[in-house]
Structure formats: structure tokens, C-alpha cells
Design a protein around this motif. Structure first.
Motif, mmCIF file in Angstrom:
data_model
loop_
_atom_site.group_PDB
_atom_site.id
_atom_site.type_symbol
_atom_site.label_atom_id
_atom_site.label_comp_id
_atom_site.label_asym_id
_atom_site.label_seq_id
_atom_site.Cartn_x
_atom_site.Cartn_y
_atom_site.Cartn_z
ATOM 1 N N ARG A 277 0.856 -1.267 0.081
ATOM 2 C CA ARG A 277 -0.015 -0.211 0.051
ATOM 3 C C ARG A 277 1.034 1.255 -0.102
ATOM 4 N NH1 ARG A 277 -5.157 1.485 0.582
ATOM 5 N NH2 ARG A 277 -5.574 3.536 1.538
ATOM 6 N N ALA A 278 1.713 1.305 0.940
ATOM 7 C CA ALA A 278 2.797 2.615 1.003
ATOM 8 C C ALA A 278 3.660 2.455 -0.328
ATOM 9 C CB ALA A 278 3.558 2.393 2.230
ATOM 10 N N GLU A 279 4.065 1.644 -0.851
ATOM 11 C CA GLU A 279 4.939 1.411 -1.818
ATOM 12 C C GLU A 279 4.372 1.643 -3.075
ATOM 13 O OE1 GLU A 279 7.576 -2.540 0.057
ATOM 14 O OE2 GLU A 279 6.217 -2.901 -1.828
ATOM 15 N N MET A 280 3.090 1.393 -3.441
ATOM 16 C CA MET A 280 2.580 1.639 -4.578
ATOM 17 C C MET A 280 1.589 2.789 -4.726
ATOM 18 S SD MET A 280 1.831 -2.424 -5.378
ATOM 19 C CE MET A 280 1.550 -2.395 -7.209
ATOM 20 N N LEU A 281 1.003 3.170 -3.737
ATOM 21 C CA LEU A 281 0.093 4.381 -3.934
ATOM 22 C C LEU A 281 0.928 5.599 -3.926
ATOM 23 C CD1 LEU A 281 -2.797 3.256 -1.380
ATOM 24 C CD2 LEU A 281 -2.702 2.698 -3.926
ATOM 25 N N LEU A 282 0.157 6.734 -4.302
ATOM 26 C CA LEU A 282 0.770 8.141 -4.587
ATOM 27 C C LEU A 282 1.083 8.474 -2.982
ATOM 28 C CD1 LEU A 282 -1.453 9.733 -7.128
ATOM 29 C CD2 LEU A 282 0.794 9.007 -7.389
ATOM 30 N N GLN A 283 2.005 9.256 -2.829
ATOM 31 C CA GLN A 283 2.356 10.039 -1.532
ATOM 32 C C GLN A 283 1.707 11.257 -1.392
ATOM 33 O OE1 GLN A 283 4.089 7.913 0.866
ATOM 34 N NE2 GLN A 283 3.530 6.123 -0.872
ATOM 35 N N PRO A 284 1.412 11.547 -0.104
ATOM 36 C CA PRO A 284 1.249 10.777 1.171
ATOM 37 C C PRO A 284 0.155 9.569 1.081
ATOM 38 C CG PRO A 284 0.279 12.774 1.599
ATOM 39 C CD PRO A 284 0.662 13.132 0.144
ATOM 40 N N THR A 285 0.494 8.492 1.672
ATOM 41 C CA THR A 285 -0.198 7.308 1.410
ATOM 42 C C THR A 285 -1.730 7.881 1.968
ATOM 43 O OG1 THR A 285 1.628 5.929 1.881
ATOM 44 C CG2 THR A 285 -0.499 4.942 1.931
ATOM 45 N N ALA A 286 -2.600 7.345 1.187
ATOM 46 C CA ALA A 286 -4.008 7.737 1.595
ATOM 47 C C ALA A 286 -4.255 6.747 2.798
ATOM 48 C CB ALA A 286 -5.074 7.297 0.443
ATOM 49 N N PHE A 368 -10.556 14.416 -9.819
ATOM 50 C CA PHE A 368 -10.315 15.392 -8.759
ATOM 51 C C PHE A 368 -9.331 15.151 -7.774
ATOM 52 C CE2 PHE A 368 -11.571 17.062 -4.725
ATOM 53 C CZ PHE A 368 -12.171 18.153 -4.860
ATOM 54 N N THR A 369 -9.027 13.951 -7.573
ATOM 55 C CA THR A 369 -8.243 13.239 -6.431
ATOM 56 C C THR A 369 -6.711 13.443 -6.800
ATOM 57 O OG1 THR A 369 -9.730 11.640 -5.535
ATOM 58 C CG2 THR A 369 -7.721 11.457 -4.656
ATOM 59 N N ARG A 370 -6.487 12.961 -8.293
ATOM 60 C CA ARG A 370 -5.161 13.334 -8.825
ATOM 61 C C ARG A 370 -4.764 14.670 -8.670
ATOM 62 N NH1 ARG A 370 -3.233 12.288 -13.252
ATOM 63 N NH2 ARG A 370 -1.210 11.034 -12.456
ATOM 64 N N ALA A 371 -5.759 15.397 -9.038
ATOM 65 C CA ALA A 371 -5.567 16.996 -8.939
ATOM 66 C C ALA A 371 -5.013 17.559 -7.319
ATOM 67 C CB ALA A 371 -6.512 17.777 -9.242
ATOM 68 N N MET A 372 -5.571 16.821 -6.365
ATOM 69 C CA MET A 372 -5.336 16.977 -4.927
ATOM 70 C C MET A 372 -3.930 16.675 -4.824
ATOM 71 S SD MET A 372 -8.676 15.526 -3.206
ATOM 72 C CE MET A 372 -7.783 15.589 -1.157
ATOM 73 N N TYR A 373 -3.503 15.597 -5.301
ATOM 74 C CA TYR A 373 -2.133 15.077 -5.183
ATOM 75 C C TYR A 373 -1.173 16.056 -5.891
ATOM 76 C CZ TYR A 373 -2.646 10.703 -2.557
ATOM 77 O OH TYR A 373 -3.110 9.873 -1.709
ATOM 78 N N GLU A 374 -1.558 16.620 -7.088
ATOM 79 C CA GLU A 374 -0.585 17.520 -7.877
ATOM 80 C C GLU A 374 -0.654 18.862 -7.172
ATOM 81 O OE1 GLU A 374 1.855 18.305 -10.792
ATOM 82 O OE2 GLU A 374 0.935 16.411 -10.300
ATOM 83 N N SER A 375 -1.647 19.416 -6.482
ATOM 84 C CA SER A 375 -1.576 20.653 -6.178
ATOM 85 C C SER A 375 -0.860 20.634 -4.548
ATOM 86 C CB SER A 375 -3.026 21.131 -5.839
ATOM 87 O OG SER A 375 -3.056 22.376 -5.063
ATOM 88 N N LEU A 491 -11.874 17.253 2.601
ATOM 89 C CA LEU A 491 -11.857 16.094 1.771
ATOM 90 C C LEU A 491 -10.358 15.404 1.700
ATOM 91 C CD1 LEU A 491 -13.512 17.554 -1.531
ATOM 92 C CD2 LEU A 491 -14.315 16.076 0.466
ATOM 93 N N LEU A 492 -10.280 14.332 1.864
ATOM 94 C CA LEU A 492 -9.014 13.339 1.959
ATOM 95 C C LEU A 492 -9.121 12.641 0.550
ATOM 96 C CD1 LEU A 492 -9.003 12.310 5.827
ATOM 97 C CD2 LEU A 492 -7.338 14.180 4.466
ATOM 98 N N PRO A 493 -7.753 12.161 0.187
ATOM 99 C CA PRO A 493 -7.794 11.097 -1.010
ATOM 100 C C PRO A 493 -8.006 9.920 -0.412
ATOM 101 C CG PRO A 493 -5.489 11.587 -0.289
ATOM 102 C CD PRO A 493 -6.268 12.706 0.322
ATOM 103 N N GLY A 494 -8.844 9.081 -1.256
ATOM 104 C CA GLY A 494 -9.237 7.699 -0.839
ATOM 105 C C GLY A 494 -9.186 6.842 -2.160
#
Length: 561
Positions: A277-286, A368-375, A491-494
Motif C-alpha cells: 500500500r505504501a510502496e504503490m500508492l501516491l504519496q502521502p499514502t491515503a 479530482f483526487t489526482r489534482a489534490m495530489y498534484e496541487s 476532503l482526503l484522497p481515498g
């Protein structure tokens, strides 16, 4: 449970149950193994829409002929090099056949809606209707006591303590005091639920994901498939590299069960694996996921040790949705995915810690969530803040807060909902930049007047507009944010499912790095490398391929290919 079957399927989400059902329809003996107490996996939590171009159901809503060339063009444009084009073509080949077999020979029935657009509407080959298929509601009373096997829906997506509702129900419930038709509809719906609760542990009218799982279970029972729950898979048995069965644990019993034709992995993906989960998901890990428990990735470890490998090149390893969280009365955490009910409605805005917009709020939940990570790379955007004025909250609700604007106190008391008399005061409570928020709202109010969002294009495509308010103009997605008090939820990434899984061929056989299959091992659903390559081009792009490759695996297992 016998000591040997033709096919053993591990995992009971939509793809796993479908693989088991197709195998039974092909005359093969089957065992379906589920590690948790419930059947259904994340499919049971979802809308269970299946994105399948070219099905026999498209014509029912007047969709133009959807040939393979048009669908291929759309996927080439949206997914491109993020997935294998040959595997996409295999999906386009198997999908319509899977739907036709289900419609013709089982209780698994779908319908197309008059308007259900692809998410990426500006891509060549996009359509407004015909590809997204939703399961018909199902009468759970037909299952008898077996109804208790189906994973209940997310409580926050029900009303009255467990009444499941779909988009048609919501429309009538919101109008029940305005039209006699909606009043009678709502009275019938609520009346049946009241009777259900006198005779059952839960409501028996199943919709969306529960309907699909209920229909699959009823069909499996009719074919005589064996099903076990609360059963762990400890080992994939093999002889000289060929998978010959599984070692199962039921409480203290350990059983070796032979698979004479093959084993199908359908365990839901890697997402709850303790390290991946931590290795493969975007950071910070959801930190939170609205998906069902059970997909620990342990079967992946077994397959990888036998030569399987994960796919590469996906845009993301998971699919995403923004979520909000709240502690339930029983101490568990509610994780609410913000799909379409609030973000794209008039009178709302999403901002980061600078009080600035960072995304088109009416875009798909994945983007939307990818934009959260990018921002978040430059401005704190985790959490982000979904803000509404009093009128928008009353009309549309906000996350777990239902439309109507009543009974807000519990949400305010526990901090899920934040309220303030002015935007500046709201910014102070949220610890975000007040000047930025006020400026962002000022610009949004101007967009509401002109109907044109010059920053992010909110309301510029048919997909956006479908999720807005058709009665509001000039843009159904944009309204003034002026009516105090003002409200916000964090809102948090899920993550809602894995996009990266085992590399397979067109028959869902798990492949080794040398390009040869691991004999008698198959992977479907989120255990399989997604043909969508971590892109989310339309509704149901996990369930649709799940059904398609379940059909492919079952067909190959008969030995007819």
C-alpha cells in the motif's frame, strides 16, 4: 465442500462471482472461496455500473451503433500507452459476449440509462449513452436466509437506518412533498422497508452493487455452485509450476482442494497489503479507503513467488475518489466517497490551504483526487475543503449531510461539518487563507453570472452537466456562493480499487516475465492489470472489464480455445 473441483475461484466480488457463474454455465464444477463473512467485496459497496461498449443493451436507449472501432478510438485517446492495446481489444471482444450470456441465461440483468456519459467527453469516440450498464434492482427475499451473506451497503448511502436508494429513488424522495407521483413512489418505498424490518435483518430491495451481488448469488445457487465464506487461502498448490489446487484454512481445519482445470484469482487487488500500500500508492499514502475489507494482497504474494509479475506503465496504480470521514456511534469510521452528489452542484467550491481552487470541481472523482495530489506538491491540498453556502447545503447536502439543511447539530458538534457566518470566519476555522478564499468565491460568483468558468471549465462538458442541477442556469454546475452561513467539509484522497495487478493474456491467464502463462492460474477483476491503465475514462471501468475477463477465463477453462 468436496475434495476436488474443475475450477476454484478465490474472492467473491463481482468479477469472482461472475467467473464462477460462467464456469458453471459451461458445465464445470466450481468452488467459490471468500475469506470474509460476506460475499460481494467492494462491488457490493459500489454502484456496480459496468462499462461495456457494443452490448445488446445500447439500442434500448437509442444509442448510435457503437462499433469496436469507435470504442477503440476512445480508449486509444484516453488510455493510450498506459495499457496494452491488445488487452483493450480483448476486453472489447469479450465484454458484449459476457453481457449477452448474463442477460440470456441468468438472473443477472442490466439496463442502459438514457443519459450516462463517458467521463472524458472531449475525447474522440466518447458517447453520451449506451456503454454504461447498471444492474436492475433485485428482490432479496428470493434468496431467503442467503440474503444475510451479502455485504451490506455503506450505511451513509442508505436512509432510515438501512433503506438502499438509487438515483431514481433520490429524485422522488426530494420531490415527495411536491408531486403526487413522487409522494406515492416514496410511500411505497418506505412502506416496503418498514415491512422488511419486521421480518428481516435488513431491507430486501437491493439496488446498485447489492443488486448485482444478489443476482449473481441467486444465479450461482440455481446452478449448484459451492460457496464457502470465512475461509483463508494459505497456499497455491502446484506441481512443476502448474497450479493444481489450493490449501484452505477454515478455523482450525486445513484442507487441500484440487482444481482439475484451474484457479482464478479475484481477491480485489493489493490495496490493503501491509507493505505494498505504501510502496504503490501516491504519496502521502491515503489513510482511508471506502472499499470493502478483505483485499490484503496475500494471494499476490503467492502468485509472485511462482513467477507472476505486476504490470507497468499505468498512469496510477490505483483509482481514486475524494472522501470525508466521520466517527460513527459504534466507534467505527465512516469513509464517504464524494462521487457526484455534491462537488459539481451550484453554490459549491473546492479550495486548498491557500483558499484557491485547484481543479474543476465537476470533473470525475478520479481526476479530482489526482489534482489534490498534484496541487499538494506546492500548496497543502490534503486535506482540501469543499465549501457550500446555506442554499446549496439545503438543496444538495454536503457529504454525509443530507439535503434539507436540518439536523446539522451532530455534524457540527463532532467537527465533520464546519459552519461560519462569513467566508473570512470560515477560513479562520479551517486554518486556510481568508483573502484567497474570498477572492476565489468572488471569481466563482462572476462565473455563476456569465455561466463560463474561465479558470477550469466547470460545466463545459455533458458529463459535468449531468452531475449538476438541470433546473439551474445559465450553467448547471455553477451558482453564486452568497447565502450565509457558509459550510465546509474536509476532503482526503481515498483509493477505491487497484489499477495495477498481475499481467495476464487475453484469456486472463497469469503470465510470467518470459511471456508464457503459469499453467492453470488466472486473474480477473482488480487482481489483473487494468486495461484502463490507471485512467478513468467512464463509469464502470472496473466492473465492465471484470465481467469481460471472467467470461474469457471461464471460456478458456472449458478447453474450447
Amino acid at each position: 465442500m468436496k475434495s476436488a473441483y474443475d475450477v476454484i475461484v478465490l474472492g467473491s466480488g463481482g468479477a469472482g462471482m461472475a467467473a464462477c457463474l460462467f464456469a458453471r454455465l459451461n458445465g464445470l464444477s466450481t468452488l467459490l472461496v471468500e475469506r470474509t463473512e460476506y460475499l460481494g467485496g467492494t462491488t457490493a459497496f459500489s454502484a456496480a455500473t459496468a462499462w461495456v461498449p457494443g452490448s445488446l443493451l445500447a439500442a434500448s436507449v437509442g444509442a448510435p451503433p457503437d462499433d469496436i472501432t469507435q470504442a477503440r478510438t476512445f480508449l486509444n485517446e484516453t488510455v493510450g500507452n498506459h495499457s496494452n492495446a491488445t488487452m483493450r481489444d480483448a476486453f472489447l471482444h469479450w465484454g458484449p459476449q459476457a453481457i449477452a450470456r448474463l442477460q440470456g441465461e441468468t438472473q443477472v440483468q442490466f439496463r442502459a440509462r438514457p443519459l450516462h456519459p463517458d467521463y472524458i467527453q472531449d475525447a474522440p469516440g466518447a458517447t453520451l449513452r449506451g456503454r454504461a450498464l447498471e444492474p436492475l434492482p433485485f428482490d432479496g427475499r428470493k434468496l431467503g436466509k442467503r440474503l444475510d451473506l451479502i455485504r451490506p451497503p455503506i450505511p451513509e448511502f442508505t436512509i432510515l437506518g438501512g433503506l438502499m436508494i438509487d438515483r431514481d429513488d433520490i429524485a422522488h424522495l426530494l420531490k415527495m412533498t411536491k408531486t403526487s407521483e413522487s409522494f406515492l413512489y416514496a410511500a411505497k418505498l418506505i412502506g416496503r422497508y418498514g415491512i422488511d424490518r419486521l421480518t428481516h435483518k435488513r431491507g430486501t430491495r437491493l439496488v446498485m452493487g447489492n443488486a448485482l451481488i444478489g443476482r449473481l448469488l441467486s444465479s450461482l445457487d440455481a446452478t449448484g455452485a459451492d460457496i464457502v465464506t470465512q475461509t483463508e487461502t494459505e497456499t497455491l498448490l502446484n506441481e512443476n509450476g502448474r497450479i493444481t489446487g489450493v490449501r484452505l484454512r477454515q478455523n482450525s481445519r486445513v484442507l487441500d482442494i484440487i482444481a482439475q482445470r484451474g484457479v482464478v484469482m479475484a481477491t480485489g487487488g493489493f490495496n490493503r497489503h501491509p507493505t505494498r500500500r505504501a510502496e504503490m500508492l501516491l504519496q502521502p499514502t491515503a489513510a482511508y479507503s471506502p472499499s470493502a475489507p478483505g483485499h490484503t494482497g496475500e494471494i499476490h504474494d503467492l502468485a509472485l513467488s511462482l513467477g507472476a509479475h505486476y504490470g507497468e506503465g499505468a498512469m496510477d496504480n490505483a483509482f481514486w475518489a475524494p472522501v470525508s470521514i466521520r466517527r460513527r456511534a459504534d466507534g467505527t469510521t465512516a469513509v464517504f466517497p464524494h462521487f457526484v452528489l455534491d462537488r459539481g452542484k451550484p453554490g459549491t467550491i473546492s479550495v486548498n490551504a491557500a483558499g484557491r481552487r485547484f481543479v474543476n470541481e465537476s470533473t470525475s472523482y478520479h481526476l479530482f483526487t489526482r489534482a489534490m495530489y498534484e496541487s499538494n506538491k506546492t500548496v497543502p491540498t490534503i486535506p482540501a475543503f469543499l465549501i457550500a453556502d446555506a442554499e446549496a447545503l439545503r438543496k444538495y447536502g454536503l457529504g454525509m449531510v443530507r439535503p434539507g439543511g436540518r439536523r446539522l447539530k451532530p455534524f457540527l458538534d463532532d467537527g465533520y461539518l464546519v459552519e461560519a457566518p462569513t467566508l473570512s470566519a470560515l477560513a479562520d476555522k479551517l486554518d486556510i487563507n481568508a483573502a484567497g478564499l474570498e477572492e476565489s468565491v468572488k471569481r466563482m460568483n462572476e462565473f455563476a453570472r456569465t455561466g463560463v468558468d474561465t479558470e477550469f471549465g466547470r460545466g463545459s462538458t455533458d458529463y459535468h452537466r449531468v452531475n449538476g442541477d438541470a433546473t439551474h442556469g445559465p450553467n448547471p454546475n455553477i451558482g453564486p456562493i452568497t447565502a450565509a452561513p457558509f459550510y465546509a467539509v474536509r476532503l482526503l484522497p481515498g483509493d477505491i480499487g487497484a489499477a495495477t495487478g498481475m499481467v495476464t493474456n487475453a484469456y486472463a491467464q497469469v503470465m510470467k516475465r518470459d511471456g508464457t502463462p503459469i499453467p492453470s492460474l488466472y486473474a480477473v477483476g482488480n487482481d489483473m492489470q487494468s486495461v484502463m491503465g490507471g485512467v478513468y475514462p467512464g463509469p464502470g471501468i472496473t466492473v465492465g472489464p471484470g465481467l469481460a475477463f471472467a467470461y474469457a477465463a471461464a471460456t478458456h477453462l472449458t478447453g474450447s480455445l
